[in-house]
Structure formats: structure tokens, C-alpha cells
Design a protein around this motif. Sequence first.
Motif, PDB file in Angstrom:
ATOM      1  N   LEU A 110       0.764  -1.139   0.113  1.00 43.11           N
ATOM      2  CA  LEU A 110      -0.008   0.173   0.055  1.00 43.11           C
ATOM      3  C   LEU A 110       0.955   1.056   0.001  1.00 43.11           C
ATOM      4  CD1 LEU A 110      -2.956  -0.948   2.501  1.00 43.11           C
ATOM      5  CD2 LEU A 110      -2.862  -0.903  -0.153  1.00 43.11           C
ATOM      6  N   LEU A 111       2.068   1.190   0.585  1.00 45.81           N
ATOM      7  CA  LEU A 111       3.098   2.372   0.472  1.00 45.81           C
ATOM      8  C   LEU A 111       3.552   2.552  -0.835  1.00 45.81           C
ATOM      9  CD1 LEU A 111       4.827   4.496   2.260  1.00 45.81           C
ATOM     10  CD2 LEU A 111       6.408   2.691   2.707  1.00 45.81           C
ATOM     11  N   THR A 114       0.658   4.089  -2.725  1.00 47.70           N
ATOM     12  CA  THR A 114       0.667   5.479  -2.376  1.00 47.70           C
ATOM     13  C   THR A 114       1.578   6.255  -3.156  1.00 47.70           C
ATOM     14  OG1 THR A 114      -0.300   4.947  -0.453  1.00 47.70           O
ATOM     15  CG2 THR A 114       0.617   6.972  -0.679  1.00 47.70           C
ATOM     16  N   SER A 117       0.682   6.469  -6.946  1.00 48.34           N
ATOM     17  CA  SER A 117      -0.428   7.153  -7.267  1.00 48.34           C
ATOM     18  C   SER A 117      -0.172   8.811  -6.953  1.00 48.34           C
ATOM     19  CB  SER A 117      -1.683   6.797  -6.172  1.00 48.34           C
ATOM     20  OG  SER A 117      -1.800   5.200  -6.269  1.00 48.34           O
ATOM     21  N   PHE A 118       0.474   9.098  -5.867  1.00 50.94           N
ATOM     22  CA  PHE A 118       0.936  10.563  -5.847  1.00 50.94           C
ATOM     23  C   PHE A 118       1.659  10.980  -7.083  1.00 50.94           C
ATOM     24  CE2 PHE A 118      -0.227  10.564  -1.254  1.00 50.94           C
ATOM     25  CZ  PHE A 118      -0.814  11.684  -1.199  1.00 50.94           C
ATOM     26  N   LEU A 132      -5.400   8.690  -5.350  1.00 50.17           N
ATOM     27  CA  LEU A 132      -5.085   7.679  -4.156  1.00 50.17           C
ATOM     28  C   LEU A 132      -6.308   6.980  -3.639  1.00 50.17           C
ATOM     29  CD1 LEU A 132      -2.746   6.969  -2.336  1.00 50.17           C
ATOM     30  CD2 LEU A 132      -3.718   8.780  -0.825  1.00 50.17           C
ATOM     31  N   ILE A 136      -5.820   2.782  -3.904  1.00 53.95           N
ATOM     32  CA  ILE A 136      -5.972   2.318  -2.408  1.00 53.95           C
ATOM     33  C   ILE A 136      -7.068   1.324  -2.342  1.00 53.95           C
ATOM     34  CG2 ILE A 136      -5.674   2.441  -0.149  1.00 53.95           C
ATOM     35  CD1 ILE A 136      -3.111   2.788  -1.458  1.00 53.95           C
TER      36      ILE A 136
END
Length: 158
Positions: A110-111, A114, A117-118, A132, A136
Motif C-alpha cells: 500500500l505504501l 501510495t 499514485s501521488f 489515491l 488504494i
Amino acid sequence: MKHSLKTGLSFGLTSAIITTLGLMVGLHSGTHSRLAVIGGVLTIAIADAFSDAMGIHISEEAENVHTEGEIWESTLATFISKFLFALTFLVPVLTLDLTLAIIVSIIWGLLLLTVLSFHIARSRNVPPGRVLLEHIATAIMIIVITHYAGDWISSTFG
């Protein structure tokens, strides 16, 4: 970054995260076997990396807008990113209690998702929240579904 490399890296990374986590969670809930999870991750890292790379290769060829060099760059970037990122999920499985390793792997995945996604949101000049949330939420949905699928398989066939 070149389009071909961005395509391969983003596809390979996303696929490594989603496919590997889904398989790990499903195998863990269905078998509680470290050996099954390790075998699954290695299989994903090898077979699915080749499969995804071939899929990107054919998709880029079908668009009929990329040079042969760009197509091969996307193909290799997909394979390398899928292979290497999938292998990173072995580290917690090899070093921690299996249940803890699954939790750490979910956090790690997930990190990574993230961060990707950013980066995608910034490159598109859109607010990162929606991107995000979409990425997620999809990953969590897959993790939950594969967990319950593993439970069902275990109770039905175990």
C-alpha cells in the motif's frame, strides 16, 4: 521519463503489488503455509512478470504508434519492475512470522501504491486524493476478496 519506461514501470509495479498481495493473502488464509506463500511469490515473480511483459509488448504493438525500440523498452521495463518488486515481498516472509509478514507486506504494498499514485496525480496535474482513493480502495478490495476466497477454499477443499 520516456513514455515507454513510464508505461512499463507503472504497469509492472502496480501488477507486482496487486497480484502478489492477492496471491499471498489468499494462500496464507487458505493454507497458513510459508512454503505455499514463498512458492506463490516466486511463481508470480517469474511467470507473471513474463506474462505481463508479453501483454504490454502486444498491447504496444497493437497501438501501432510506437517504434520497435519503444515497444521493447516497455516490455523490459514491465518485466524488470514486476520481477523485482514482486521479489521484495519475499523479504518479510523469509524473516518474520508468516502472519506478521503478510501484514508487513500489505503495508509495504500500500505504501508503494501510495507513492506511485501521488506521482501519477502530480504528472496529470490532478488532486492526489481521488487518484489515491481509487487505487488504494481497489487494492484493499482485492486483498479482502482474496482473503475470503482463501478461507472458502480451505473450508471447502481442506
